[in-house]
Every structure is written in C-alpha cells, then in structure tokens.
Design an enzyme around this catalytic site. Structure first.
Site, PDB file in Angstrom:
ATOM      1  N   ASP A 107      -4.909 -19.505  16.617  1.00  0.00           N
ATOM      2  CA  ASP A 107      -3.617 -19.073  16.106  1.00  0.00           C
ATOM      3  C   ASP A 107      -2.594 -20.204  16.088  1.00  0.00           C
ATOM      4  O   ASP A 107      -1.720 -20.235  15.212  1.00  0.00           O
ATOM      5  CB  ASP A 107      -3.094 -17.923  16.971  1.00  0.00           C
ATOM      6  CG  ASP A 107      -1.927 -17.188  16.327  1.00  0.00           C
ATOM      7  OD1 ASP A 107      -2.000 -16.905  15.124  1.00  0.00           O
ATOM      8  OD2 ASP A 107      -0.942 -16.904  17.041  1.00  0.00           O
ATOM      9  N   LYS A 165       1.252 -17.661  25.627  1.00  0.00           N
ATOM     10  CA  LYS A 165       2.097 -16.472  25.610  1.00  0.00           C
ATOM     11  C   LYS A 165       2.436 -16.064  27.035  1.00  0.00           C
ATOM     12  O   LYS A 165       1.724 -16.396  27.977  1.00  0.00           O
ATOM     13  CB  LYS A 165       1.388 -15.328  24.878  1.00  0.00           C
ATOM     14  CG  LYS A 165       1.189 -15.609  23.387  1.00  0.00           C
ATOM     15  CD  LYS A 165       0.657 -14.391  22.652  1.00  0.00           C
ATOM     16  CE  LYS A 165       0.554 -14.667  21.164  1.00  0.00           C
ATOM     17  NZ  LYS A 165       1.875 -14.928  20.549  1.00  0.00           N
ATOM     18  N   ARG A 203       0.811  -1.214   0.000  1.00  0.00           N
ATOM     19  CA  ARG A 203       0.000   0.000   0.000  1.00  0.00           C
ATOM     20  C   ARG A 203       0.848   1.269   0.000  1.00  0.00           C
ATOM     21  O   ARG A 203       0.369   2.336  -0.369  1.00  0.00           O
ATOM     22  CB  ARG A 203      -0.930   0.000   1.210  1.00  0.00           C
ATOM     23  CG  ARG A 203      -1.982  -1.111   1.158  1.00  0.00           C
ATOM     24  CD  ARG A 203      -2.856  -1.068   2.397  1.00  0.00           C
ATOM     25  NE  ARG A 203      -3.905  -2.074   2.362  1.00  0.00           N
ATOM     26  CZ  ARG A 203      -4.780  -2.279   3.334  1.00  0.00           C
ATOM     27  NH1 ARG A 203      -4.719  -1.535   4.429  1.00  0.00           N
ATOM     28  NH2 ARG A 203      -5.704  -3.215   3.234  1.00  0.00           N
ATOM     29  N   HIS A 215       0.235 -25.292  13.889  1.00  0.00           N
ATOM     30  CA  HIS A 215       1.496 -25.700  14.493  1.00  0.00           C
ATOM     31  C   HIS A 215       1.386 -26.992  15.315  1.00  0.00           C
ATOM     32  O   HIS A 215       2.091 -27.962  15.071  1.00  0.00           O
ATOM     33  CB  HIS A 215       2.034 -24.589  15.401  1.00  0.00           C
ATOM     34  CG  HIS A 215       2.321 -23.313  14.690  1.00  0.00           C
ATOM     35  ND1 HIS A 215       2.646 -23.251  13.351  1.00  0.00           N
ATOM     36  CD2 HIS A 215       2.343 -22.030  15.126  1.00  0.00           C
ATOM     37  CE1 HIS A 215       2.856 -21.998  12.998  1.00  0.00           C
ATOM     38  NE2 HIS A 215       2.673 -21.238  14.059  1.00  0.00           N
ATOM     39  N   LYS A 220      11.683 -25.896  10.439  1.00  0.00           N
ATOM     40  CA  LYS A 220      12.737 -26.132  11.419  1.00  0.00           C
ATOM     41  C   LYS A 220      13.366 -27.505  11.199  1.00  0.00           C
ATOM     42  O   LYS A 220      12.681 -28.487  10.951  1.00  0.00           O
ATOM     43  CB  LYS A 220      12.178 -26.013  12.841  1.00  0.00           C
ATOM     44  CG  LYS A 220      11.660 -24.612  13.151  1.00  0.00           C
ATOM     45  CD  LYS A 220      11.158 -24.509  14.572  1.00  0.00           C
ATOM     46  CE  LYS A 220      10.611 -23.114  14.868  1.00  0.00           C
ATOM     47  NZ  LYS A 220      11.629 -22.063  14.795  1.00  0.00           N
ATOM     48  N   HIS A 274       5.304 -22.338   9.265  1.00  0.00           N
ATOM     49  CA  HIS A 274       6.748 -22.112   9.370  1.00  0.00           C
ATOM     50  C   HIS A 274       7.419 -23.038  10.371  1.00  0.00           C
ATOM     51  O   HIS A 274       8.637 -23.201  10.350  1.00  0.00           O
ATOM     52  CB  HIS A 274       7.045 -20.640   9.704  1.00  0.00           C
ATOM     53  CG  HIS A 274       6.582 -20.195  11.049  1.00  0.00           C
ATOM     54  ND1 HIS A 274       5.399 -19.521  11.252  1.00  0.00           N
ATOM     55  CD2 HIS A 274       7.146 -20.321  12.266  1.00  0.00           C
ATOM     56  CE1 HIS A 274       5.259 -19.253  12.531  1.00  0.00           C
ATOM     57  NE2 HIS A 274       6.294 -19.721  13.167  1.00  0.00           N
ATOM     58  N   GLU A 307       5.867 -19.484  24.629  1.00  0.00           N
ATOM     59  CA  GLU A 307       6.435 -18.192  24.231  1.00  0.00           C
ATOM     60  C   GLU A 307       6.531 -17.285  25.449  1.00  0.00           C
ATOM     61  O   GLU A 307       5.640 -17.299  26.312  1.00  0.00           O
ATOM     62  CB  GLU A 307       5.566 -17.517  23.174  1.00  0.00           C
ATOM     63  CG  GLU A 307       5.398 -18.312  21.887  1.00  0.00           C
ATOM     64  CD  GLU A 307       4.454 -17.623  20.909  1.00  0.00           C
ATOM     65  OE1 GLU A 307       4.930 -17.151  19.874  1.00  0.00           O
ATOM     66  OE2 GLU A 307       3.244 -17.555  21.207  1.00  0.00           O
TER      67      GLU A 307
END
Length: 516
Positions: free
Chosen positions: A259, A364, A65, A264, A206, A202, A240
């Site tokens: 999420d 988290k 953008r 994952h 690993k 992702h 995390e």
C-alpha cells in the site's frame, strides 16, 4: 571619519504572471459516489474554480453503481461539498459547479453503460462547449482498471483525433506485484499512449514534496553537499495514527508494504536522491527518478531477513483513547498475518550515494501523524574541541516536513554564551503557513490541474512503477514463505516494533525523535 554603510539595491520585483486556466474539458469520475470524490476530488475542483484556474468550459460526469438521477447526484454532491470543502462555500460558485454535473449509473464491467457515457459526453460537449476533451479519473478498485480502459477503447473514447485529447488517471495501487503491474501496463497500452496515462501518487501533490526539487536545485549552498561525502544517512518516515477503519477487507489483502512502499515512500526517496534533471520537463524528471529506482541494490533473501522489519499493531492508546488491535478491526480475520508496519534499509549503488543507507518506515496506529524526510550529515571532526569542555558534537540535520505541517528545519551547532566553550544545538525552522500564508487545499488541486493540462511531472511513468515493484517483490516473496510468528508485535500508539529500532541501531544510528 564616519563609517558609511552601503546597501545593495533590491532587484526589481518580477511582475506576477497571470494564472493560466485549464482548457475546455469534461472530467469523468468512475466511482463518483465514493469517499475519494466527496473528500478530495470535488473540494479540489471547487478550489481550482475559486482560484480561477478551472476553465469556464468545464463539466463533470459521475459514473457509479447507485441508481440515481442527474438531479439526485447534484443534490448529493452539493451536500458533500458543504461537508468537506476546505473553506467557506460560495453559493454562486457552488451552483455553477453543480449545474455542470451529470450522472451515469451501472456496473463498470457492463459494456452497456459505455454507450450511455458517450451520450452523456455529447450532451456535456453541447451544453458547456467542452470541445470533446475528456479526462477520466478511475477512483475505483484497481481490479476494474483494465476492464474500464478496455470498454472505453471499445467505444472509441481513448482515441485522440482532430486536436481532441483523452487522458486517464489511475489511483494507486497500480498492480499488486511486479508481474501484475507489467500485465496492467501491457493491457492499457493496447488502447492508450504513455502520454495519456497518469498514474497518481497524491503525496506528490503536497507543496513540500515539490519544493524538494526547488530547494535542492535552485540553492547553490545545498546541492554541492548532497552526496556521500557529506551525508551520513537519510530517514524517510510516513506515520499514521489511524487504523484501517472500514477498509479492513481491502487492506488485509494488501498490507502496508504494497500500500505504501512502491508508490509513496519510493517516490519520496527518488525525488530526494535523483540527479539534477536537464529541465523540469516531465520526461527529464522521470528519467532521473527511474535511474535512482533502478540503482537501488536488489535485496537477496538473506538481505530481506536482515534489512526489513514488519509489524502488526495490537490494542493500545492514542490521544488518551483506547483503540483495538488490528485483528479486532471490522472485516479483518482474527488470525491475520498482514503487516501494518514496515521498516526497510536500502542502499543506492551509484557514485553520489554509495555507502549511504536510506532507512524507510511507515505504519498505522503509530504515536503521531507525521511525514518527513530527515537528511543527517556526517559529524564534524572533534579534534578542535578536544581540550575544551565540549564532550560531543551533534551532527547537522536537515528535515523536510511534509505532513501535517509543511516546512523545512535545519539543526546546527552554535556557541552557548558564556566564558566557557560550550556548543548547543540550534534549530532554524521555515514553515510554509508562517511565511507564505495558507491556501486551503486537499492536496489534489495541483494533480487535477496538471492532469487536465497534460503535465505528467508529478505522476509515475510505466518504468518507474515497475522499478518500484522490483524493489518490493523480493520482500513479498520472503515474507510469503516465512509467515510472522510474533504478531501483534507493537501496541497502538507507539513507534512500531522494537525490531525497527534494532534495524537502525545495528549501524550505530537512531530514528529521529518525532514530537508527539
């Protein structure tokens, strides 16, 4: 007579195969001025080029953008590469990459920018001999996925003909529940074949995740005991220390369950528990992963109440620094009911895993940043040690460490030296960095390389995505009906709410102690 030691001759070393470069192509990144491009994608491309794995016939077009020129985009990417590269930047290689960058500005939902993109692709083809092969990477909000594919289809950029290929990478999350994932799959398949669709996770980039397949299926000592006869339970932890940082607005609509779990954690579960594929061909691997995901016992509403835990962090301390509660983070409502921690007990209903619980937890602002898969074996019979000072036997445990340090450790019993019979626990550790050395990487190198090469093994197939959401959907439904009453229910810097301990303790088991 003297004893003669006979040593077996070493097998001749296999000659190293020459690194196979990618073919010619143009990579198009939608959302090119965003954080993902700066921190992961650009450094990963640099590392591929440095390793001579990226074709010399390569170009990159950013779409975003921001109203900037090609030169301004190159300047920006040069600054980002200097900042986020995983090793010292070679000036010549940096210039080589920057000379292949182009930029198209506009709104992703505006059909006018797509003819401009076609023109930019033609320029890249002409200048860098990329042969009309295009690799689109959607580093955008999932809300734009369907619209971008539709617009690409309208200008024939999804069509493969005359030996030219077109592939599209979708960042997670892919949908926000089962129905939306099915609808998105239906929409994009109007324009794309399944072999053109790369749904990225992702975590699968690993090394240790990929090594699980090699570890299980290339070593004859492990696969025979990889089943309900020998394994007591499996724990998968993705912890995390960071909070939501500046993503509060997005995260509060998503939450940790959406999420992290459908992608994952269930990917880690499926790779850990799948049957041996007939080959490492992507379809063969995906077939076995899909079977596992479909074999997970469905959670009825009463099962959700008994076998799941949600949490939200309050104020606390991490690394001796005070951190705010989730509800005090930027762009988070002060009465938010969004979970930042999830623990789930799942069962797989097949011959290999019947009766073996899989415990998943992720959150988290936990006490340490750590991702691992812990395989706990059944305890050995105690009868042999009954008349000895040995009072207990610890079960064997195999731990696959995924982040931040990649490696594998094994715990087993050994006799403590001395006159008495005493058994102590011994740890055998394998660390990737110690054994193979370190190769600076972002975790995206193998995924970008495989995407350009057309290898879908480390990406998710449509049926896998939908099977993952099928596991999560019943939890979403119950949690939506019964809002949490006790949020926040764990201080930042701890291992989550006490209910997560109770979840596993009810079965007479305990979460593995992770070093902080």
């Amino acid at each position: 007579m003297p004893r003669i030691e006979h040593e077996l001759p070493e097998a001749p070393a296999e000659p190293e195969k020459q690194v196979r470069q990618t073919g010619p192509c143009v990579m198009v990144i939608f959302g090119a001025t965003g954080d993902l491009t700066a921190r992961k994608l650009l450094p990963a491309l640099y590392n591929l080029a440095k390793s001579n794995m990226l074709s010399r016939e390569f170009a990159l077009i950013g779409v975003g953008r921001n109203e900037i020129s090609n030169e301004q985009f190159r300047d920006l990417m040069g600054q980002q590469l200097d900042k986020f590269a995983t090793s010292k930047v070679d000036p010549d290689l940096k210039d080589w990459i920057l000379s292949r960058l182009y930029y198209v500005s506009g709104d992703f939902q505006d059909p006018k920018i797509y003819p401009q993109l076609v023109n930019a692709l033609n320029v890249a083809d002409r200048n860098h001999h990329t042969h009309g092969n295009y690799f689109f990477y959607l580093a955008t909000s999932p809300a734009f996925f369907g619209s971008i594919v539709e617009h690409l289809g309208a200008v024939q950029l999804t069509c493969q003909e005359n030996g030219q290929w077109r592939r599209i990478v979708f960042e997670k999350p892919f949908g926000n529940d089962l129905e939306s994932a099915k609808e998105l799959n239906r929409k994009i398949k109007t324009f794309l074949r399944e072999d053109q669709i790369f749904r990225i996770d992702h975590y699968l980039g690993k090394e240790t995740v990929q090594n699980i397949l090699v570890f299980r299926f290339s070593n004859g000592i492990f696969e025979p005991v990889w089943n309900q006869n020998y394994i007591d339970h499996v724990q998968i932890t993705v912890a995390e220390t960071v909070g939501v940082e500046q993503r509060g607005g997005y995260f509060d609509k998503s939450g940790t369950l959406r999420d992290m779990v459908p992608n994952h954690l269930l990917q880690l579960l499926s790779i850990t528990s799948m049957e041996p594929p007939v080959s490492f061909n992507s379809d063969s691997v995906h077939d076995e992963q899909s079977k596992i995901l479909n074999a997970i016992q469905p959670l009825r509403p009463e099962d959700v109440l008994h076998n799941t835990v949600r949490g939200q962090y309050g104020a606390g301390e991490i690394n001796h620094e005070a951190v705010p509660a989730y509800r005090s983070e930027p762009n988070v409502p002060p009465d938010s009911r969004t979970e930042t921690f999830v623990a789930i007990r799942l069962m797989i209903d097949n011959w290999r895993w019947a009766g073996v619980p899989f415990y998943l937890r992720t959150g988290k602002r936990l006490a340490a940043r750590h991702t691992e898969i812990a395989i706990q074996f059944k305890r050995a019979p105690f009868i042999l040690f009954r008349d000895t000072p040995v009072s207990s036997l610890k079960p064997n445990q195999l731990v696959v460490h995924i982040a931040p340090d990649e490696g594998i450790s094994m715990r087993f019993g050994a006799k403590v030296p001395g006159a008495q019979m005493r058994v102590g626990s011994v740890e055998m550790d394998f660390n990737y960095a110690d054994y193979f050395g370190t190769t600076p990487n972002t975790g995206y190198e193998v995924l970008l390389y495989d995407g350009i090469m057309g290898d879908q093994t480390l990406f998710q197939r449509a049926d896998m995505v939908e099977a993952g959401w099928s596991v999560v959907d019943p939890i979403l439904d119950v949690w939506k009906t019964l809002p949490p009453r006790s949020f926040p229910n764990y201080p930042a810097g701890t291992w989550g709410p006490k209910e997560a301990d109770e979840l596993i303790n009810r079965d007479g088991r305990y979460w593995r102690r992770i070093p902080e």
